[in-house]
Design an enzyme around this catalytic site. Structure first.
Site, PDB file in Angstrom:
ATOM      1  N   THR A 178      53.357  40.128  59.976  1.00 55.26           N
ATOM      2  CA  THR A 178      53.219  38.679  59.793  1.00 55.26           C
ATOM      3  C   THR A 178      54.481  37.968  60.255  1.00 55.26           C
ATOM      4  O   THR A 178      54.428  36.994  61.015  1.00 55.26           O
ATOM      5  CB  THR A 178      52.937  38.352  58.318  1.00 55.26           C
ATOM      6  OG1 THR A 178      51.779  39.061  57.896  1.00 55.26           O
ATOM      7  CG2 THR A 178      52.719  36.863  58.119  1.00 55.26           C
ATOM      8  N   TYR A 195      47.742  45.614  52.476  1.00 56.00           N
ATOM      9  CA  TYR A 195      48.622  44.451  52.403  1.00 56.00           C
ATOM     10  C   TYR A 195      47.884  43.290  51.740  1.00 56.00           C
ATOM     11  O   TYR A 195      46.872  42.810  52.244  1.00 56.00           O
ATOM     12  CB  TYR A 195      49.026  44.122  53.844  1.00 56.00           C
ATOM     13  CG  TYR A 195      49.940  42.967  54.106  1.00 56.00           C
ATOM     14  CD1 TYR A 195      50.569  42.239  53.099  1.00 56.00           C
ATOM     15  CD2 TYR A 195      50.198  42.595  55.431  1.00 56.00           C
ATOM     16  CE1 TYR A 195      51.412  41.194  53.390  1.00 56.00           C
ATOM     17  CE2 TYR A 195      51.035  41.541  55.741  1.00 56.00           C
ATOM     18  CZ  TYR A 195      51.643  40.840  54.718  1.00 56.00           C
ATOM     19  OH  TYR A 195      52.478  39.798  55.021  1.00 56.00           O
ATOM     20  N   LYS A 254      51.453  46.710  49.848  1.00 57.76           N
ATOM     21  CA  LYS A 254      52.445  45.671  50.055  1.00 57.76           C
ATOM     22  C   LYS A 254      51.893  44.406  49.408  1.00 57.76           C
ATOM     23  O   LYS A 254      50.810  43.937  49.775  1.00 57.76           O
ATOM     24  CB  LYS A 254      52.715  45.405  51.537  1.00 57.76           C
ATOM     25  CG  LYS A 254      53.705  44.249  51.724  1.00 57.76           C
ATOM     26  CD  LYS A 254      53.799  43.730  53.141  1.00 57.76           C
ATOM     27  CE  LYS A 254      54.708  42.489  53.156  1.00 57.76           C
ATOM     28  NZ  LYS A 254      54.783  41.860  54.487  1.00 57.76           N
TER      29      LYS A 254
END
Length: 308
Positions: free
Chosen positions: A47, A136, A165
């Site tokens: 990201t 994630y 995450k």
């Protein structure tokens, strides 16, 4: 036996030249700098690295460069997130073929559809590779929260779904995730994606951080982790306080200036080879903004020097 994902994993920025092309020299410099600082993982196509702005060919170049640069004790964990499950599977297989040690994947973030849609997408990625898969959770960008129950289900069904995450500021969620998923799988790792929650995450039984600000000052993150791991909690607190100061950069608000812009602005302001350039619709920081965010980073680094 698969390696555990723990410690300090860095979602790497993607350096660009002024003409918008990849700046591979600066990316390689960043790989060398981060590994020299003692991070445990490199996360290209992230990201923070503007993965939604990269072509598949560019993502491959970044993964190849990270694999080449990483010593044996540093994991390369590229992102394989896409709204199309087949694309995530293709990326995962390709990156593993290139030497990646694991992959990071978001749930679908356009057609969301609830827990079963997430499960189908994430389980297909898990079936496609035999390396660690990090699921994630990033509600700010995806608009969905990965349920704790889904983490538990995936951890029980797939031995390679081995880490989370969590870029989510609800600390109660993280505490519940640590409790529930580790009851199901003791070896499952939980890492925060928020630098300022690094020490609290460790204190409640988590395993590390995937921290964007480690692009800027990895020594804060690795110093904190080493101190905590050695039982020197007083020393860990010194690093934590400096990291809290650095985290003020997350709240720097200027229209169109998202975290990749801010982090690249700091890196340029600190005199590194990484320039402020980002791809549209993001915009680079102005000179004044670069000065502002660099002052935040300089304050954090000075705080650490004063407390040593």
């Amino acid at each position: 036996m698969a390696r555990r994902v723990e410690g300090v994993v860095v979602p790497m920025v993607t350096p660009f030249r002024q003409d918008g092309t990849l700046d591979m020299d600066s990316f390689q410099w960043l790989c060398r700098t981060l590994t020299a600082a003692g991070v445990t993982g490199l996360f290209p196509n992230s990201t923070t690295g503007e993965f939604v702005h990269l072509t598949p060919e560019e993502a491959e170049r970044l993964v190849k460069a990270a694999v080449t640069a990483a010593p044996a004790d540093v994991m390369v964990l590229p992102g394989v997130s896409s709204n199309r499950t087949e694309d995530s599977v293709i990326m995962a297989r390709r990156f593993v073929d290139l030497g990646a040690d694991g992959v990071v994947v978001l749930p679908p973030f356009f057609y969301r559809g609830g827990e079963e849609v997430m499960y189908r997408h994430l389980s297909e990625v898990a079936r496609s590779v035999d390396v660690p898969v990090i699921v994630y959770n990033n509600p700010l960008n995806t608009g969905v929260v990965v349920p704790v129950s889904l983490y538990v289900r995936l951890a029980q069904e797939f031995s390679n779904v081995s880490a989370a995450k969590v870029t989510y500021a609800d600390f109660s969620y993280l505490v519940e995730l640590v409790r529930e998923v580790k009851a199901a799988r003791k070896d499952f790792s939980v890492l925060t994606g928020l630098d300022y929650m690094f020490l609290p995450t460790l204190e409640v039984g988590g395993d590390g951080v995937v921290g964007a600000l480690a692009n800027v000052a990895p020594e804060l993150h690795t110093g904190l982790y080493r101190a905590w791991d050695s039982g020197d909690h007083g020393r860990a607190l010194v690093y934590h306080r400096a990291l809290l100061e650095l985290s003020r950069a997350y709240w720097y608000r200027a229209a169109g200036a998202e975290s990749p812009s801010v982090i690249k602005g700091i890196l340029e302001g600190l005199g590194t080879p990484v320039r402020r350039h980002v791809r549209q619709p993001l915009r680079p920081l102005t000179d004044q903004e670069v000065s502002d965010v660099t002052a935040i980073a300089s304050s954090a680094l000075a705080m650490l020097r004063e407390q040593r």
